[in-house]
Motif scaffolding. Structure first.
Motif, PDB file in Angstrom:
ATOM      1  N   TRP A 103       0.807  -1.213   0.000  1.00 33.22           N
ATOM      2  CA  TRP A 103       0.000   0.000   0.000  1.00 33.22           C
ATOM      3  C   TRP A 103       0.850   1.278   0.000  1.00 33.22           C
ATOM      4  CZ3 TRP A 103      -4.972   0.250  -1.148  1.00 33.22           C
ATOM      5  CH2 TRP A 103      -5.711  -0.930  -1.070  1.00 33.22           C
ATOM      6  N   ASN A 104       2.143   1.127  -0.211  1.00 35.29           N
ATOM      7  CA  ASN A 104       3.047   2.279  -0.297  1.00 35.29           C
ATOM      8  C   ASN A 104       3.019   3.137   0.968  1.00 35.29           C
ATOM      9  OD1 ASN A 104       4.986   3.818  -1.652  1.00 35.29           O
ATOM     10  ND2 ASN A 104       3.464   5.240  -2.464  1.00 35.29           N
ATOM     11  N   ILE A 105       2.890   2.479   2.105  1.00 37.48           N
ATOM     12  CA  ILE A 105       2.935   3.174   3.396  1.00 37.48           C
ATOM     13  C   ILE A 105       4.025   2.533   4.262  1.00 37.48           C
ATOM     14  CG2 ILE A 105       0.591   4.105   3.496  1.00 37.48           C
ATOM     15  CD1 ILE A 105      -0.294   1.571   4.902  1.00 37.48           C
ATOM     16  N   ASN A 106       5.106   2.179   3.589  1.00 40.05           N
ATOM     17  CA  ASN A 106       6.179   1.417   4.235  1.00 40.05           C
ATOM     18  C   ASN A 106       7.091   2.309   5.073  1.00 40.05           C
ATOM     19  OD1 ASN A 106       6.766   2.493   1.691  1.00 40.05           O
ATOM     20  ND2 ASN A 106       8.564   1.202   1.443  1.00 40.05           N
ATOM     21  N   GLU A 107       6.508   2.851   6.124  1.00 41.56           N
ATOM     22  CA  GLU A 107       7.255   3.628   7.110  1.00 41.56           C
ATOM     23  C   GLU A 107       7.175   2.883   8.444  1.00 41.56           C
ATOM     24  OE1 GLU A 107       8.887   6.452   6.660  1.00 41.56           O
ATOM     25  OE2 GLU A 107       8.248   7.019   4.648  1.00 41.56           O
ATOM     26  N   LYS A 243      -1.135  19.606  -5.101  1.00 42.06           N
ATOM     27  CA  LYS A 243       0.249  19.142  -4.950  1.00 42.06           C
ATOM     28  C   LYS A 243       0.888  19.730  -3.704  1.00 42.06           C
ATOM     29  CE  LYS A 243       4.591  18.732  -7.508  1.00 42.06           C
ATOM     30  NZ  LYS A 243       5.279  19.035  -8.802  1.00 42.06           N
ATOM     31  N   LYS A 244       0.672  21.021  -3.463  1.00 38.65           N
ATOM     32  CA  LYS A 244       1.221  21.692  -2.286  1.00 38.65           C
ATOM     33  C   LYS A 244       0.623  21.114  -1.007  1.00 38.65           C
ATOM     34  CE  LYS A 244       1.615  26.213  -0.042  1.00 38.65           C
ATOM     35  NZ  LYS A 244       1.220  27.644  -0.089  1.00 38.65           N
ATOM     36  N   ALA A 245      -0.704  20.900  -0.993  1.00 37.19           N
ATOM     37  CA  ALA A 245      -1.384  20.359   0.193  1.00 37.19           C
ATOM     38  C   ALA A 245      -0.904  18.941   0.503  1.00 37.19           C
ATOM     39  CB  ALA A 245      -2.894  20.373  -0.018  1.00 37.19           C
ATOM     40  N   ILE A 246      -0.680  18.147  -0.532  1.00 36.75           N
ATOM     41  CA  ILE A 246      -0.191  16.773  -0.352  1.00 36.75           C
ATOM     42  C   ILE A 246       1.209  16.785   0.260  1.00 36.75           C
ATOM     43  CG2 ILE A 246       0.639  14.727  -1.604  1.00 36.75           C
ATOM     44  CD1 ILE A 246      -1.721  15.120  -3.536  1.00 36.75           C
ATOM     45  N   LYS A 247       2.049  17.685  -0.231  1.00 39.63           N
ATOM     46  CA  LYS A 247       3.412  17.793   0.308  1.00 39.63           C
ATOM     47  C   LYS A 247       3.393  18.187   1.775  1.00 39.63           C
ATOM     48  CE  LYS A 247       7.901  19.935  -0.511  1.00 39.63           C
ATOM     49  NZ  LYS A 247       8.683  20.867  -1.369  1.00 39.63           N
ATOM     50  N   GLU A 248       2.537  19.159   2.122  1.00 43.24           N
ATOM     51  CA  GLU A 248       2.431  19.611   3.514  1.00 43.24           C
ATOM     52  C   GLU A 248       1.911  18.495   4.413  1.00 43.24           C
ATOM     53  OE1 GLU A 248      -0.083  23.000   3.166  1.00 43.24           O
ATOM     54  OE2 GLU A 248       1.549  24.357   2.566  1.00 43.24           O
ATOM     55  N   ALA A 249       0.889  17.781   3.953  1.00 43.95           N
ATOM     56  CA  ALA A 249       0.334  16.672   4.740  1.00 43.95           C
ATOM     57  C   ALA A 249       1.364  15.559   4.914  1.00 43.95           C
ATOM     58  CB  ALA A 249      -0.934  16.134   4.073  1.00 43.95           C
ATOM     59  N   SER A 250       2.131  15.306   3.866  1.00 47.60           N
ATOM     60  CA  SER A 250       3.199  14.283   3.942  1.00 47.60           C
ATOM     61  C   SER A 250       4.232  14.649   4.990  1.00 47.60           C
ATOM     62  CB  SER A 250       3.883  14.124   2.576  1.00 47.60           C
ATOM     63  OG  SER A 250       3.018  13.580   1.625  1.00 47.60           O
ATOM     64  N   ASN A 251       4.621  15.918   5.011  1.00 49.39           N
ATOM     65  CA  ASN A 251       5.589  16.379   6.004  1.00 49.39           C
ATOM     66  C   ASN A 251       5.039  16.256   7.414  1.00 49.39           C
ATOM     67  OD1 ASN A 251       7.542  17.040   4.095  1.00 49.39           O
ATOM     68  ND2 ASN A 251       6.797  19.124   3.839  1.00 49.39           N
ATOM     69  N   PHE A 255       6.046  11.314   6.112  1.00 53.97           N
ATOM     70  CA  PHE A 255       6.380  10.543   4.918  1.00 53.97           C
ATOM     71  C   PHE A 255       7.506  11.230   4.168  1.00 53.97           C
ATOM     72  CE2 PHE A 255       1.972   8.555   4.701  1.00 53.97           C
ATOM     73  CZ  PHE A 255       2.440   7.290   4.996  1.00 53.97           C
ATOM     74  N   LYS A 256       8.323  10.443   3.544  1.00 57.24           N
ATOM     75  CA  LYS A 256       9.397  10.989   2.732  1.00 57.24           C
ATOM     76  C   LYS A 256       8.923  11.040   1.284  1.00 57.24           C
ATOM     77  CE  LYS A 256      12.699   8.623   5.726  1.00 57.24           C
ATOM     78  NZ  LYS A 256      11.692   7.781   6.410  1.00 57.24           N
ATOM     79  N   ILE A 257       9.033  12.207   0.680  1.00 56.24           N
ATOM     80  CA  ILE A 257       8.614  12.348  -0.728  1.00 56.24           C
ATOM     81  C   ILE A 257       9.823  12.507  -1.613  1.00 56.24           C
ATOM     82  CG2 ILE A 257       7.362  13.803  -2.351  1.00 56.24           C
ATOM     83  CD1 ILE A 257       5.385  14.459  -0.281  1.00 56.24           C
TER      84      ILE A 257
END
Length: 257
Positions: A103-107, A243-251, A255-257
């Motif tokens: 599921w690409n959540i391999n953290e 794209k910006k919101a996804i990056k902020e949520a990932s941080n 998650f590492k992008i």
């Protein structure tokens, strides 16, 4: 059943709340905990198959979990590290790693959450019928405690006038202006001194976009089109904003992008 309803209500309240903490000031640790809970809520809404696969993993390996916990005296070893010395623990860890990779959540923290979910379902079987992942009250208490401590620190020994004095201040307007400025300076000093930060705000849909992107492999243009289709009318949602919101949520979740 009452516990389950109250449990679900807490997570529904969390989903609706934009703040990533309890109060205006928080720590990075508390903020991350809130963000990760909101991300997992988003998985339940947007990619429920991810959770269903984890539940299937639990059902198929119930006896293995039982054997493992009998060796740990049926305690609640919430850390993956605590189960790795046992062969059953190593096997379950490998299963969880595969699930997270699929599921690409391999953290590490997400694998940990998967193990906590399994333990919660084992010890409190009614939770597996519920909407959310696991019983998170212990973490909630810790988060609220830390947030309350942070709030108290904000109120410690304020070095500014707290009452209007016509002999000192020319007007209440001047007093309020000076008081606000002094309060802000003191607040900034405390933020630096205790390593705290202002609570971030993030809409739940931003975590849902992250799920669409990370788990369901949609790009920002596809997510924008999905929003238009779901709303039934065109909305001013630009792919760049997504794209910006996804990056902020990932941080926020780590998650590492």
């Amino acid at each position: 059943m009452d516990d389950l309803i109250a449990h679900k209500k807490y997570f529904q309240d969390l989903e609706e709340d934009k703040q990533l903490s309890f109060g205006p000031i928080t720590s990075k640790e508390v903020e991350t905990s809130y963000a990760r809970q909101k991300f997992m809520i988003a998985i339940c809404d947007v990619a429920p198959e991810c959770q269903k696969e984890l539940k299937l993993l639990f059902h198929n390996n119930y006896s293995l979990v039982q054997q493992l916990l009998s060796k740990t005296e049926n305690r609640f070893p919430a850390s993956i590290e605590k189960i790795l010395p046992f062969k059953e623990g190593k096997f379950l860890h490998q299963l969880l790693l595969k699930w997270s990779n699929d599921w690409n959540i391999n953290e590490e923290w997400m694998v940990e959450n998967g193990w906590i979910a399994i333990l919660s379902w084992f010890h409190k079987s009614e939770l597996i019928k519920g909407w959310f992942w696991y019983d998170n009250r212990e973490k909630l208490v810790q988060a609220l405690t830390k947030a309350a401590v942070a709030e108290k620190r904000m109120k410690m020994d304020p070095e500014y006038p707290q009452k209007y004095n016509p002999l000192i201040h020319r007007s209440k307007k001047e007093f309020n202006k000076l008081n606000k400025k002094a309060s802000k300076e003191k607040e900034n000093q405390l933020l630096i001194k205790y390593g705290l930060k202002r609570t971030a705000k993030k809409e739940q849909r931003h975590f849902e976009w992250l799920v669409h992107h990370r788990l369901l492999k949609l790009n920002e243009k596809e997510i924008a089109q999905l929003i238009i289709d779901d709303e039934g009318e065109e909305k001013d949602i630009r792919p760049e904003s997504i794209k910006k919101a996804i990056k902020e949520a990932s941080n926020l979740v780590g998650f590492k992008i």
